[in-house]
Scaffold this motif. Sequence first.
Motif, PDB file in Angstrom:
ATOM      1  N   GLY A 207      -3.000  57.812  20.407  1.00 40.79           N
ATOM      2  CA  GLY A 207      -3.390  58.891  19.515  1.00 40.79           C
ATOM      3  C   GLY A 207      -2.949  58.692  18.086  1.00 40.79           C
ATOM      4  O   GLY A 207      -2.645  59.653  17.380  1.00 40.79           O
ATOM      5  N   GLY A 208      -2.897  57.488  17.603  1.00 38.06           N
ATOM      6  CA  GLY A 208      -2.476  57.228  16.249  1.00 38.06           C
ATOM      7  C   GLY A 208      -0.980  57.132  16.083  1.00 38.06           C
ATOM      8  O   GLY A 208      -0.496  56.828  14.993  1.00 38.06           O
ATOM      9  N   GLU A 209      -0.212  57.390  17.143  1.00 39.31           N
ATOM     10  CA  GLU A 209       1.242  57.346  17.050  1.00 39.31           C
ATOM     11  C   GLU A 209       1.758  55.987  17.503  1.00 39.31           C
ATOM     12  O   GLU A 209       1.226  55.379  18.425  1.00 39.31           O
ATOM     13  N   LEU A 210       2.812  55.546  16.857  1.00 41.53           N
ATOM     14  CA  LEU A 210       3.443  54.296  17.235  1.00 41.53           C
ATOM     15  C   LEU A 210       4.190  54.502  18.546  1.00 41.53           C
ATOM     16  O   LEU A 210       4.929  55.473  18.696  1.00 41.53           O
ATOM     17  N   GLN A 211       3.973  53.604  19.500  1.00 39.72           N
ATOM     18  CA  GLN A 211       4.633  53.749  20.785  1.00 39.72           C
ATOM     19  C   GLN A 211       6.062  53.245  20.680  1.00 39.72           C
ATOM     20  O   GLN A 211       6.363  52.083  20.931  1.00 39.72           O
ATOM     21  N   ALA A 212       6.952  54.134  20.302  1.00 39.68           N
ATOM     22  CA  ALA A 212       8.381  53.852  20.262  1.00 39.68           C
ATOM     23  C   ALA A 212       9.082  54.990  20.986  1.00 39.68           C
ATOM     24  O   ALA A 212       8.644  56.140  20.901  1.00 39.68           O
ATOM     25  N   PRO A 213      10.156  54.707  21.692  1.00 41.19           N
ATOM     26  CA  PRO A 213      10.818  55.782  22.443  1.00 41.19           C
ATOM     27  C   PRO A 213      11.317  56.915  21.563  1.00 41.19           C
ATOM     28  O   PRO A 213      11.351  58.059  21.989  1.00 41.19           O
ATOM     29  N   HIS A 214      11.734  56.604  20.338  1.00 33.19           N
ATOM     30  CA  HIS A 214      12.247  57.630  19.439  1.00 33.19           C
ATOM     31  C   HIS A 214      11.718  57.387  18.023  1.00 33.19           C
ATOM     32  O   HIS A 214      11.551  56.243  17.611  1.00 33.19           O
ATOM     33  N   PRO A 215      11.502  58.446  17.256  1.00 35.37           N
ATOM     34  CA  PRO A 215      11.223  58.269  15.823  1.00 35.37           C
ATOM     35  C   PRO A 215      12.510  57.927  15.087  1.00 35.37           C
ATOM     36  O   PRO A 215      13.608  58.326  15.496  1.00 35.37           O
ATOM     37  N   ALA A 216      12.400  57.190  14.023  1.00 32.53           N
ATOM     38  CA  ALA A 216      13.576  56.785  13.250  1.00 32.53           C
ATOM     39  C   ALA A 216      13.171  56.551  11.805  1.00 32.53           C
ATOM     40  O   ALA A 216      12.048  56.851  11.404  1.00 32.53           O
ATOM     41  N   HIS A 217      14.115  56.006  11.033  1.00 36.57           N
ATOM     42  CA  HIS A 217      13.908  55.683   9.619  1.00 36.57           C
ATOM     43  C   HIS A 217      13.565  56.936   8.820  1.00 36.57           C
ATOM     44  O   HIS A 217      12.664  56.931   7.977  1.00 36.57           O
ATOM     45  N   THR A 218      14.300  57.992   9.088  1.00 38.89           N
ATOM     46  CA  THR A 218      14.109  59.261   8.404  1.00 38.89           C
ATOM     47  C   THR A 218      15.433  60.001   8.350  1.00 38.89           C
ATOM     48  O   THR A 218      16.220  59.953   9.308  1.00 38.89           O
ATOM     49  N   PRO A 219      15.715  60.705   7.257  1.00 39.08           N
ATOM     50  CA  PRO A 219      16.957  61.479   7.186  1.00 39.08           C
ATOM     51  C   PRO A 219      17.053  62.566   8.240  1.00 39.08           C
ATOM     52  O   PRO A 219      18.144  63.106   8.474  1.00 39.08           O
ATOM     53  N   ALA A 220      15.942  62.904   8.893  1.00 33.01           N
ATOM     54  CA  ALA A 220      15.968  63.950   9.911  1.00 33.01           C
ATOM     55  C   ALA A 220      16.846  63.585  11.105  1.00 33.01           C
ATOM     56  O   ALA A 220      17.247  64.464  11.869  1.00 33.01           O
ATOM     57  N   VAL A 221      17.138  62.303  11.306  1.00 36.43           N
ATOM     58  CA  VAL A 221      17.977  61.882  12.439  1.00 36.43           C
ATOM     59  C   VAL A 221      19.373  61.481  11.954  1.00 36.43           C
ATOM     60  O   VAL A 221      20.069  60.720  12.626  1.00 36.43           O
ATOM     61  N   ALA A 222      19.792  62.011  10.809  1.00 35.01           N
ATOM     62  CA  ALA A 222      21.096  61.647  10.256  1.00 35.01           C
ATOM     63  C   ALA A 222      22.233  62.017  11.202  1.00 35.01           C
ATOM     64  O   ALA A 222      23.232  61.299  11.300  1.00 35.01           O
ATOM     65  N   ALA A 223      22.096  63.135  11.909  1.00 39.00           N
ATOM     66  CA  ALA A 223      23.158  63.550  12.834  1.00 39.00           C
ATOM     67  C   ALA A 223      23.339  62.528  13.949  1.00 39.00           C
ATOM     68  O   ALA A 223      24.472  62.247  14.378  1.00 39.00           O
ATOM     69  N   ALA A 224      22.243  61.947  14.424  1.00 36.58           N
ATOM     70  CA  ALA A 224      22.340  60.918  15.467  1.00 36.58           C
ATOM     71  C   ALA A 224      23.001  59.658  14.918  1.00 36.58           C
ATOM     72  O   ALA A 224      23.797  59.013  15.616  1.00 36.58           O
ATOM     73  N   ALA A 225      22.683  59.308  13.685  1.00 36.66           N
ATOM     74  CA  ALA A 225      23.299  58.122  13.083  1.00 36.66           C
ATOM     75  C   ALA A 225      24.804  58.320  12.909  1.00 36.66           C
ATOM     76  O   ALA A 225      25.602  57.407  13.168  1.00 36.66           O
ATOM     77  N   THR A 226      25.205  59.519  12.485  1.00 41.52           N
ATOM     78  CA  THR A 226      26.629  59.805  12.341  1.00 41.52           C
ATOM     79  C   THR A 226      27.322  59.755  13.699  1.00 41.52           C
ATOM     80  O   THR A 226      28.427  59.214  13.836  1.00 41.52           O
ATOM     81  N   GLY A 227      26.674  60.303  14.716  1.00 37.13           N
ATOM     82  CA  GLY A 227      27.240  60.257  16.059  1.00 37.13           C
ATOM     83  C   GLY A 227      27.389  58.850  16.582  1.00 37.13           C
ATOM     84  O   GLY A 227      28.359  58.530  17.282  1.00 37.13           O
ATOM     85  N   LEU A 228      26.428  57.971  16.246  1.00 37.71           N
ATOM     86  CA  LEU A 228      26.512  56.583  16.696  1.00 37.71           C
ATOM     87  C   LEU A 228      27.742  55.901  16.120  1.00 37.71           C
ATOM     88  O   LEU A 228      28.460  55.172  16.819  1.00 37.71           O
ATOM     89  N   ARG A 229      28.030  56.132  14.860  1.00 39.53           N
ATOM     90  CA  ARG A 229      29.192  55.512  14.228  1.00 39.53           C
ATOM     91  C   ARG A 229      30.487  56.029  14.848  1.00 39.53           C
ATOM     92  O   ARG A 229      31.470  55.295  14.967  1.00 39.53           O
ATOM     93  N   ARG A 230      30.495  57.281  15.273  1.00 38.95           N
ATOM     94  CA  ARG A 230      31.692  57.828  15.906  1.00 38.95           C
ATOM     95  C   ARG A 230      31.888  57.284  17.310  1.00 38.95           C
ATOM     96  O   ARG A 230      33.015  57.086  17.767  1.00 38.95           O
TER      97      ARG A 230
END
Length: 619
Positions: A207-230
């Motif tokens: 449907g025009g969407e990239l088949q990836a398990p999760h969206p990324a490369h956006t500030p909207a997932v900043a909380a997940a990135a911070t959690g990964l570093r922790r």
Amino acid sequence: MRSKVVAVFPGSVAIPPSGALTALAADTPAVPALLSEIDAVAAEYGASQVGAYLLTPDAPRPPGPEAHYLALMAVSSATFDALAREGLQPYALVGQGLGELWALVAAGVLSVRDGARLACERSRALTELGWDGTMMPLGVSAVRGRHLVGLLDHPDLVVGCDNSPHQCVLSGPREVMPLAARIAEQLGWTTTDQPHRTSAEQQGWTGGELQAPHPAHTPAVAAAATGLRRRLRGVEAAAARWPVFSPTLRRMLTADDDPVAVTANAMVVTVHFHQAITVLSARGAEVFVECGAREDAAELVRAIVPTATVSSPLADGRWPPSPNGSTPPTSARTVLAPTALAPTALAPTALAPTAPAPTAPAPTAPAPIAPAPAVPPLNGPARNGPVPAPDGADLAPGPKGHSGRRGSDGGEVAGLEQVMRLRLTPAPPLLPAPDRALPPATLLLCGHTDAALLRALTDDRDDVVVADADTIDWNWLPLTPRHLRVVARPGPGAELVHETMFAAAVRFPQLRSVAALVMDAVREEVVPDPVAALFTGTIRPLAAELPGCACVAVAAGDVELPAALDALAAELEAAPPLLTAVYRGSQRLLYDLAPAIPVPGERPWTGSGRSRPSAAGTA
């Protein structure tokens, strides 16, 4: 002379097909050991194992996002290890998106197990965040993609990947994407049809969407990135065996770069893959090798550097299955340029760091380089109409008032000017700034035709260096530039000047100003040449991503070079500054794109002298 080879690692693409490593495992005994290590980490996280899937044709796809990522890692790591064992000595490694993590593993910065754990932790962090977003590819450059982002004006909608001159990827909320997809489809910007792939392979695009398990490369997932570093502190990192270029940091990684921090940062910022390949090519890289199951990254590289030798050994059949289990013939294995391989010595690999045995170079002359196979471009004529011209080329209306694009059924579709129109607004004139045209510590980049004139204009300035884009030597500049000035003209050399501008912006992060001047770029009264859009389109993202750097571009017509340089300096000091301006003689105009205003009574996407798009191109 040995060619400079770059190993390219694809990011979050479709999961590799079942049995992707069957032939390679028969040819390379280290592959089963690699898969065992990755499966051991999958067991730690309760995820599906991928070894049997990658070694068995027609095996069922393992469920779960972790299995998706681990399968991509396994294919990339196994392919690079096999090439290194055959003698590949890469100039650099570069990963697209999540491929940066695979590059760190291949370079030996992370062990296979630590790399797999980092991939699983990243997946867990994004799953726990639960952001309802998606990613959608567009068949245009990031410059045009950002126009669509600005039109929709949603804080979480961004250009997540700048992949090539003809492809970018939007990352944003799922609720916004249908509208973005409808507008993109009307403009002929979608890339859901992949003419080079079989119907089975096209399942990677839904449907025009990239088949990836999760969206990324956006500030909207900043909380997940911070959690990964922790979650992952104290991960042991080793010295890189080969240089790694980061498309998110836009430079070579150093020993001070924490691999966990690099991976977390890549989750929230734009992937500048287009720029990374451009910079590596400007530094002399001539051969690019994809370490993946398909040709996802290879086709992007071909679009960026058409003159390069590009291959995807696993997809090209470098290790074809042999009926009697014997080694495939040499002709089937010669995919890379022979000069890209060491004569006989094997390089140490990230999977089995054995010391190479010293040998004398082979006395025979290398075989001729095999030409890269002809592949339709991402937005090529097979399905999606003509290959797009450089940014801005179709802004001026064509014959009969339309852009000349055609839909997949051969019918004309609405042109770009029906949604966004070129807006040229008269602007107040500025006082020239001849005394400040070229400040101290200026690097003046230009094409070959302008080099002599610019050197004559600056022969009394020791603090200004004129560099020809054809012959510039980055290692022997007599000064560290604080200001970058670029002079270009429409013609064959403009693209090289543009690429060199990219390379300079990356190489000198201390730049205080970047200004591009395109001479002879105003045609048909006040319409800028498409080459001008190539440079003005670059200035906009530079201004956004270099907040401490003043950026401006000028398209000039009927203006002499000294006066144009003065105008460029005046634009940098203007308040408020214009990112782009057009000069027609002494007339100063603001150059911008604006949403088209519909004519009362007209239906959307239609107009005088234009036919409606086909039903397949409407919402």
